[in-house]
Scaffold this motif. Structure first.
Motif, PDB file in Angstrom:
ATOM      1  N   ARG A 112      61.938  34.833  45.120  1.00  0.00           N
ATOM      2  CA  ARG A 112      61.911  34.760  43.654  1.00  0.00           C
ATOM      3  C   ARG A 112      62.788  33.612  43.166  1.00  0.00           C
ATOM      4  NH1 ARG A 112      63.752  40.818  42.433  1.00  0.00           N
ATOM      5  NH2 ARG A 112      65.128  40.236  44.170  1.00  0.00           N
ATOM      6  N   LEU A 159      55.386  36.702  42.313  1.00  0.00           N
ATOM      7  CA  LEU A 159      55.018  35.722  43.333  1.00  0.00           C
ATOM      8  C   LEU A 159      53.516  35.732  43.570  1.00  0.00           C
ATOM      9  CD1 LEU A 159      57.978  36.433  45.768  1.00  0.00           C
ATOM     10  CD2 LEU A 159      57.773  34.535  44.148  1.00  0.00           C
ATOM     11  N   THR A 190      55.605  41.017  45.459  1.00  0.00           N
ATOM     12  CA  THR A 190      56.943  40.632  45.026  1.00  0.00           C
ATOM     13  C   THR A 190      57.950  41.737  45.280  1.00  0.00           C
ATOM     14  OG1 THR A 190      55.878  39.348  43.266  1.00  0.00           O
ATOM     15  CG2 THR A 190      58.250  39.682  43.081  1.00  0.00           C
TER      16      THR A 190
END
Ligand code: GLC
Length: 714
Positions: free
Chosen positions: A141, A471, A549
């Protein structure tokens, strides 16, 4: 130059200025309308500007020569400036981002490209690069993972060493950054607090900075983040106990941009004078882009809050750096406008950048679709980054997007006899569902014999202050993928990214995925050569790619627990074990993973002895065979595990790797020497040491494969 004599005749104000670093634009033309605001904001006088010790981000060789000449005439002591700049992955000939360079697992190549960058940069007037960045990065991230060598401490050490030595080869000094553990910011948010144990710091985060210093880095840049409650630049344990004390670092510490002033925003002091006192007490020699040394040092001396010895120690280190660079005798350093003009973007430098882009690409999936047949007549290049000059990547400071060989251009150059059609297909914004380009993309995919679909993220969406909470590809990109995939069965995905992305649908449905990272200005030509089989992909992942993510931070070297997952590859694992209800524990693609256009067989894994003594060594070896039909490179990775120790240990740790190229049918034996120092860790009671007992060894093509071998440390 007699440094002690010079120090002896400098006033306190001149010493404060010598410990200040300001932007070149402030020195070059402080009265320029664009600069007067900055000069006023910093409240810096003309006399102070004339005596500062260092500058950053000069615009080129002619500016360097002019600024230095004017500065030395204006400075009463005629002390030359030292010029520093971000040279992260090339100066003018921009090559792949450092995360991509780490994917080569080829320190010799990394060193060669660093030397190329240093030749260009030093001829352009840069004395010291704010590089390498060696922050171990385990959370995708965080936008700055693109600057690092990824999640593994050993790989970061190797790449730190290679970059520092390469810069030295090219005549430029290094400033290793960001000390320390900037990549461990909570929640993957840039500049965020870091709170980790000393053991984890010493095992997983500090070694690469030490490796860079041991390789010859003469500057260190503390990180913006607080570390266990105290911002790095004012952290006595980090700066005095470890850096100056244990490591004996006697080079220059330069703060990050405004970091001394930010001590007030961190809330650990209440005034600029306090901030200056804290930073000075931690040996910060150059204050970048804030004026607290300038405005407070004399008063701090008069109040006895800092001593002249402390100040002189900082001034001495800055002057010694200039002496090491030869600036007192040659204030122009290695600046050479003619040499720079000949080097910048030269065919040889472009060739090196292209080679690096080829070797850093990671083939994540291929059902046999690649390499494409170059005899094709109709090719569609589709995607929001297909014709984007910013595939160079963030920190391409002197690079110009218009000089990038885009993917569209690279394919066109590789296939002169084919018709190439292009469509963006959708917006390249990280979060968008704009599907307005789907119809055009579908039509193009129907027309084409091959489609190269370029997805991922823009070069502007990773890098500093570019953290992402998602993501995953945007809805628009996923819609584009489904549409193109449905309209042309010969569709290969090119993934452009500055970090791992969560691409489970591509992994499931695409026929081929080639990760190009942000490949620099020759990215398009490298991609074309890879797609059409002129070269085989040989990169391996320096960071794990997550399923989602929510897995972040995810890395291969996870610690054992009392309830390890029975099946880490599937989320249906047994209850009451380390698992997710809705996602596997293991990443989508693990650290070290990478395919190529051939197959490699590992066999005959063995150890030369069942025991290792403290002063002895043993050999771990295997045979690697290219069982396919194309020459390619393989990276054999050496992993170790300590199954029983006084502290919990990772399931695996990378301790070595070897890259080798094999022709079809060829075999080679690969051997690693294992010694006791490789087994040391932060024990429960004996500091950094090894402990007798069993150890497991893997020789494998990635962090999750291989058969374990066992030896005993006695
Ligand atoms: C930036 C970065 C640092 C860089 C410095 C000078 O904020 O954190 O990596 O070297 O400022 O540009």
């Amino acid at each position: 130059m007699n440094i002690e004599e010079l120090i002896g005749r400098m006033t306190p104000e001149q010493k404060a200025a010598q410990l200040t670093q300001l932007g070149a634009q402030m020195l070059g033309d402080p009265d320029h309308p664009d600069i007067t605001g900055l000069v006023a904001a910093l409240d810096v006088s003309r006399e102070e500007l004339d005596t500062v010790g260092s500058t950053l981000n000069t615009s080129g060789p002619k500016a360097r020569l002019a600024i230095q000449r004017a500065h030395m005439a204006a400075d009463p002591n005629h002390i030359p400036l030292v010029f520093m700049q971000d040279v992260i992955h090339g100066y003018r000939t921009v090559y792949p981002i450092p995360l991509a360079m780490a994917a080569t697992f080829d320190p010799a190549l990394v060193r060669e490209l660093a030397a190329m960058a240093a030749e260009e940069a030093s001829a352009a007037g840069v004395d010291v690069a704010f590089s390498p960045m060696v922050d171990v990065s385990r959370d995708a991230r965080w936008g700055r993972v693109m600057e690092s060598a990824g999640e593994d401490v050993y790989l970061n050490c190797v790449m730190a060493d290679a970059q520092v030595r390469g810069y030295l080869d090219g005549g430029m000094l290094s400033c290793v950054k960001h000390y320390a553990a900037y990549g461990a910011g909570e929640a993957g948010r840039d500049y965020n607090a870091v709170d980790i144990s000393e053991g984890r710091l010493r095992e997983r985060y500090l070694p690469p900075y030490k490796a860079a210093i041991d390789a010859g880095a003469r500057c260190v840049m503390p990180s913006f983040n607080s570390l266990n409650g105290i911002p790095s630049v004012a952290n006595p344990w980090l700066m005095n106990t470890v850096l100056r004390g244990e490591w004996g670092f006697d080079g220059v510490v330069v703060s990050d941009y405004g970091a001394v002033g930010e001590l007030l925003r961190h809330g650990i002091c209440g005034s600029g004078g306090d901030a200056a006192e804290l930073a000075l007490s931690c040996g910060c020699d150059l204050e970048m882009m804030t004026p607290h040394y300038l405005h407070s040092l004399k008063r701090l001396l008069s109040e006895g809050r800092v001593t002249m010895e402390q100040v002189d120690a900082c001034v001495r280190r800055v002057l010694e750096l200039k002496q090491r660079l030869g600036l007192f005798d040659r204030p122009e350093g290695r600046t050479d406008p003619e040499k720079y003009a000949a080097l910048a973007l030269s065919p040889d430098n472009r060739r090196k950048a292209r080679l690096a882009a080829e070797q850093s690409a990671v083939l994540l999936k291929n059902d046999g679709l690649l390499p494409f047949d170059p005899g094709v007549k109709r090719v569609a290049v589709i995607g929001p980054y297909a014709d984007d000059g910013m595939i160079m990547g963030f920190w391409s400071v002197n690079g110009r997007p218009e000089e990038t060989v885009t993917l569209r251009r690279g394919i066109g150059q590789r296939l002169p006899g084919a018709e190439i059609r292009y469509a963006a297909g959708c917006s390249g914004e990280p979060v968008t569902d704009d599907a307005s380009g789907l119809a055009e993309a579908a039509e193009l995919a129907d027309w084409a014999q091959q489609v190269i679909l370029v997805l991922g993220e823009s070069g502007l969406h990773s890098g500093e202050s570019q953290s992402r909470a998602r993501l995953e590809l945007s809805d628009a990109q996923l819609a584009l993928f489904r549409t193109v995939q449905a309209h042309c069965e010969s569709t290969a995905v090119l993934l452009m990214c500055g970090r791992p992305l969560a691409i489970p649908e591509l992994a499931r449905e695409a026929r081929a995925i080639l990760c190009m990272w942000q490949p620099g200005l020759e990215g398009g030509s490298a991609a074309a050569r890879l797609l059409y089989g002129d070269v085989s992909p040989c990169g391996h992942l320096p960071m794990s790619f997550p399923v989602t993510t929510g897995q972040e931070p995810v890395s291969y070297d996870m610690m054992t627990t009392g309830r390890m997952p029975e099946d880490p590859w599937h989320s249906e694992g047994a209850a009451f074990h380390t698992r997710y209800l809705d996602c596997p524990v293991m990443p989508l693609y693990p650290f070290g993973f990478g395919l190529t256009y051939t197959e490699f067989r590992f066999s005959d894994e063995r150890l030369s002895a069942p025991v290792l003594t403290a002063d002895g060594s043993l050999t771990a070896s295997c045979t690697v065979t290219n069982t396919g039909s194309r020459e390619a490179a393989c990276v054999v990775q050496l992993y170790l595990r300590d199954p029983v120790a006084s502290t919990v240990r990772p399931v695996r740790e990378l301790k070595g790797f070897r890259r080798l190229t094999l022709a079809p049918g060829a075999s080679a034996e690969v051997a690693f020497t294992v010694t006791e120092p490789m087994l040391r860790f932060m024990t429960a009671a004996k500091g950094f040491a090894s402990e007798k007992g069993a150890f497991d060894v893997w020789l494998a093509p990635d962090a999750v494969s291989g058969v374990p071998l066992r030896f005993e440390l006695v």
